[in-house]
Scaffold this active site. Structure first.
Site, PDB file in Angstrom:
ATOM      1  CG  ASP A 114      89.515 -97.883  12.933  1.00  0.00           C
ATOM      2  OD1 ASP A 114      90.202 -98.241  11.973  1.00  0.00           O
ATOM      3  OD2 ASP A 114      89.800 -98.077  14.135  1.00  0.00           O
TER       4      ASP A 114
HETATM    5  N1  URA Z   1      94.186 -96.496  15.557  1.00  0.00           N
HETATM    6  C1  URA Z   1      93.011 -97.137  15.505  1.00  0.00           C
HETATM    7  O1  URA Z   1      92.819 -98.166  16.136  1.00  0.00           O
HETATM    8  N2  URA Z   1      92.039 -96.626  14.746  1.00  0.00           N
HETATM    9  C2  URA Z   1      92.179 -95.482  14.044  1.00  0.00           C
HETATM   10  O2  URA Z   1      91.225 -95.056  13.375  1.00  0.00           O
HETATM   11  C3  URA Z   1      93.407 -94.831  14.117  1.00  0.00           C
HETATM   12  C4  URA Z   1      94.394 -95.353  14.877  1.00  0.00           C
END
Ligand code: URA
Length: 252
Positions: A114
């Site tokens: 993310d």
């Molecule tokens: N899980 C998440 O919630 N976000 C990420 O970026 C990676 C794993």
């Protein structure tokens, strides 16, 4: 294809695998191309689906074009900073992780983090490697450090270990531990899946707010020694271990 006696069979590679390594077509499609008579090896149309070739000597043509293996694959790890996005292009002009990689060849992130997640992000131009690592079957472990707004209760930790129900199904068992001296709000989590926003959703499903999420390891690869935004090449042992974990035989 004539072989000298010295040649070890280990150096030979099946035609469909070779074609897929060159990025021309998937293995299955490569089989079709052979059956359609579109694959030539050293000037002769290949008929045998199981044929093996020597990638250093044999000249493979698919549909009249030479299929060449990219010898200089790149395997990189970045310590992703906050606010960099892992999509290829961003029409809003935001910083992409690719813009932080200063290599001549284009590389692509293996999976996503993310925008607000930091830490270990692998990048490569080896499509088969990326495909294997992301395949759920191989369950590559990914470890995260999570900073929560409120302390995690032992009961919730136990639920996360067993698996929690999300919209897209129950999560597989995870390793979960409270990091000492973090007042119960700093948690280490290792998952063996890679669903979208999975770690955040796991905690949110139990009513927690994730303040920070940092991926500290992807299989054997950590971000140790890398400052945010910095990139390094994976070491040979790291690549070998990842390939083994992802069920990829090392032919070369
Ligand atoms: N899980 C998440 O919630 N976000 C990420 O970026 C990676 C794993």
């Amino acid at each position: 294809m004539k072989r000298t006696l010295k040649q070890s069979p280990k150096e030979l590679i099946r035609i469909n695998r070779y074609i897929s390594m060159c990025g021309v077509a998937s293995r299955r499609k490569a089989d079709d191309l052979v059956l359609e008579g579109k694959v030539e090896v050293n000037g002769k149309v290949l008929k045998d689906l199981g044929a093996k070739i020597d990638p250093r000597r044999d000249k493979v043509f698919v549909d009249g074009k030479q299929a060449a293996r990219v010898h200089d694959y790149l395997y990189l790890v970045m310590n992703k900073p906050k606010d960099a996005i892992t999509t290829l292009n961003d029409e809003k002009g935001r910083t992409t992780v690719m813009s932080l990689v200063k290599t001549k060849q284009r590389v692509y992130p293996i999976g996503r983090l993310d925008r607000n997640t930091t830490g270990v992000l692998l990048l490569t131009n080896d499509g088969e490697f990326a495909h294997h690592l992301m395949h759920p079957k191989f369950e590559i472990p990914k470890s995260y450090q999570v900073a929560l707004e409120t302390p995690l209760t032992p009961d919730h930790a136990a639920q996360l270990r067993k698996g929690v129900k999300l919209q897209d199904g129950k999560t597989a068992p995870a390793e979960v531990y409270i990091i000492p001296h973090g007042k119960g709000k700093d948690v280490g989590v290792t998952i063996h899946e890679g669903r979208n926003r999975q770690v955040r959703r796991m905690f949110e499903s139990l009513g927690y707010e994730v303040k920070k999420l940092d991926r500290v390891a992807y299989g054997p690869v950590t971000k140790e020694g890398l400052s945010r935004g910095e990139v390094r090449s994976l070491t040979r042992p790291e690549i070998r271990t990842l390939k083994q974990m992802a069920g990829m035989p090392e032919e070369f």
